[in-house]
Design a protein around this motif. Structure first.
Motif, PDB file in Angstrom:
ATOM      1  N   TYR A  77      25.323  -6.050  39.859  1.00  0.00           N
ATOM      2  CA  TYR A  77      24.789  -6.996  40.496  1.00  0.00           C
ATOM      3  C   TYR A  77      24.730  -6.997  42.013  1.00  0.00           C
ATOM      4  N   ALA A  78      23.942  -7.153  42.742  1.00  0.00           N
ATOM      5  CA  ALA A  78      24.015  -6.997  44.201  1.00  0.00           C
ATOM      6  C   ALA A  78      24.930  -5.880  44.878  1.00  0.00           C
ATOM      7  N   GLY A  79      24.422  -4.763  44.134  1.00  0.00           N
ATOM      8  CA  GLY A  79      25.095  -3.505  44.683  1.00  0.00           C
ATOM      9  C   GLY A  79      26.770  -3.168  44.189  1.00  0.00           C
ATOM     10  N   ARG A  80      27.174  -4.327  43.266  1.00  0.00           N
ATOM     11  CA  ARG A  80      28.571  -3.983  42.762  1.00  0.00           C
ATOM     12  C   ARG A  80      28.537  -3.689  41.192  1.00  0.00           C
ATOM     13  N   VAL A  81      29.393  -3.172  40.766  1.00  0.00           N
ATOM     14  CA  VAL A  81      29.754  -3.097  39.348  1.00  0.00           C
ATOM     15  C   VAL A  81      30.552  -4.412  39.018  1.00  0.00           C
ATOM     16  N   ILE A  82      30.011  -5.389  38.243  1.00  0.00           N
ATOM     17  CA  ILE A  82      30.675  -6.495  37.785  1.00  0.00           C
ATOM     18  C   ILE A  82      31.195  -6.318  36.311  1.00  0.00           C
ATOM     19  N   GLU A  83      31.050  -5.452  35.398  1.00  0.00           N
ATOM     20  CA  GLU A  83      31.519  -5.474  34.149  1.00  0.00           C
ATOM     21  C   GLU A  83      31.397  -4.032  33.656  1.00  0.00           C
ATOM     22  N   GLN A  84      32.405  -3.303  33.117  1.00  0.00           N
ATOM     23  CA  GLN A  84      32.047  -2.234  32.637  1.00  0.00           C
ATOM     24  C   GLN A  84      33.124  -1.968  31.436  1.00  0.00           C
TER      25      GLN A  84
END
Length: 340
Positions: free
Chosen positions: A228-235
């Motif tokens: 989201y918006a250039g970041r990994v927010i869940e993996q």
């Protein structure tokens, strides 16, 4: 050691008003033969992450920081001459639109032979034989005829099979597939994804699948990243994220699937839209659209508004969310109290 490791990847685009960060602190790894999915809305940074792996970002974009390590070699700062050993040879890419990928004035055979001879010292006859074998592998009917045809003479599904055959020509270790079924109808999409999965499993090829289709990710990949918006927010493991999403954005993506809505009612959707990378909200970039930004008292969480969330472990997943961090911390406190 993983076959591919990406650590703190930072990609920017130099614009007149200043640099815009398209990726920030992106980290992930891929083992040999593993299948990884990267999902998110348009503008989340999925394709930029894929292109960064082989430094295919067009100017004014550039890799500003972080590392991309493939089989012990650092790719992020490698010169073009060194990258040519890797591109198409050990890491292949499948792009979104096969008609834009294939050269319209060269036959399928000419393009496949040219690709092989660019990386191997073989005769044209040997290259054509390998090309024919690969077209057979991707289940193209009458491959001898197709070799001498031009892209416009093939259907969309056929062209995408040719692209997969070209990606497999040099027996790569990794295939990066950037929304490989976007321009195809649903039945052809399923055939192409089944084919790609079968070939990766048969030849122990790693797959990085970029898509916005959670249904495809759930069927094909073993692990997934949500951006989201250039970041990994869940993996984490795909099955675990699909069955029990932790981040509110991931929950919103899954709830937006057609099968999650009551028949006859409007589809669920995440309110608002992806923010501009040149004007990101403070704190958590998702907070203006988040239904959990307020605490139990109805007051906005100050951390959500002011502080970029770090990762917290939740089960086998890693989640960048202040609310999840609160829940995990509370669970840990409850567990300690039970022990005492």
């Amino acid at each position: 050691m993983a076959l591919l490791e990406v650590n703190n990847l930072d990609v920017r685009f130099a614009l007149r008003g200043g640099d815009v960060r398209a990726l920030r602190d992106v980290c992930f790894s891929l083992d040999r033969g593993e299948r990884l999915g990267i999902v998110g809305e348009s503008g989340a940074g999925k394709s930029v992450a894929a292109f960064s792996l082989l430094n295919l970002i067009a100017k004014p974009g550039y890799i500003a920081g972080g590392s991309i390590t493939f089989d012990g070699e650092e790719l992020s700062g490698m010169k073009d001459r060194g990258l040519r050993r890797i591109r198409g040879n050990r890491i292949s890419m499948i792009f979104q639109d096969p008609m834009m990928t294939l050269n319209p004035v060269l036959s399928i055979g000419e393009q496949m032979v040219e690709c092989l001879k660019a990386h191997r010292r073989i005769s044209t006859r040997e290259a054509r034989a390998i090309s024919l074998h690969k077209l057979n592998q991707v289940q193209i009917p009458s491959p001898e005829t197709r070799l001498d045809q031009y892209p416009h003479e093939l259907s969309g599904g056929m062209r995408q099979r040719v692209i997969i055959a070209i990606a497999l020509l040099l027996d790569p270790d990794i295939i990066v597939a950037d929304e490989p079924t976007t321009a195809l109808d649903v039945t052809i999409q399923a055939e192409i994804m089944d084919l790609l999965l079968e070939l990766c499993e048969k030849h122990n090829v790693g797959l990085v699948l970029i898509t916005h289709d959670l249904g495809v990710v759930s069927q094909v990949t073993q692990r997934m990243l949500v951006m989201y918006a250039g970041r990994v927010i869940e993996q984490g493991p795909t099955r675990e994220i699909i069955n029990d999403p932790q981040h509110p954005y991931t929950q919103g993506l899954i709830n937006a699937l057609p099968q999650m809505a009551t028949p006859g009612s409007r589809l669920n959707q995440i309110p608002g839209s992806m923010p501009s990378l040149s004007n990101l909200p403070s704190g958590c970039a998702f907070h203006p659209r988040c239904g959990f930004v307020n605490d139990a008292n109805g007051e906005p969480r100050k951390a959500c508004l002011d502080k970029v969330p770090g990762f917290v472990d939740s089960g086998n997943c890693r989640v960048a969310c202040h609310m999840v961090a609160e829940l995990v911390n509370q669970q840990q406190r409850d567990s300690r109290e039970e022990i005492l």
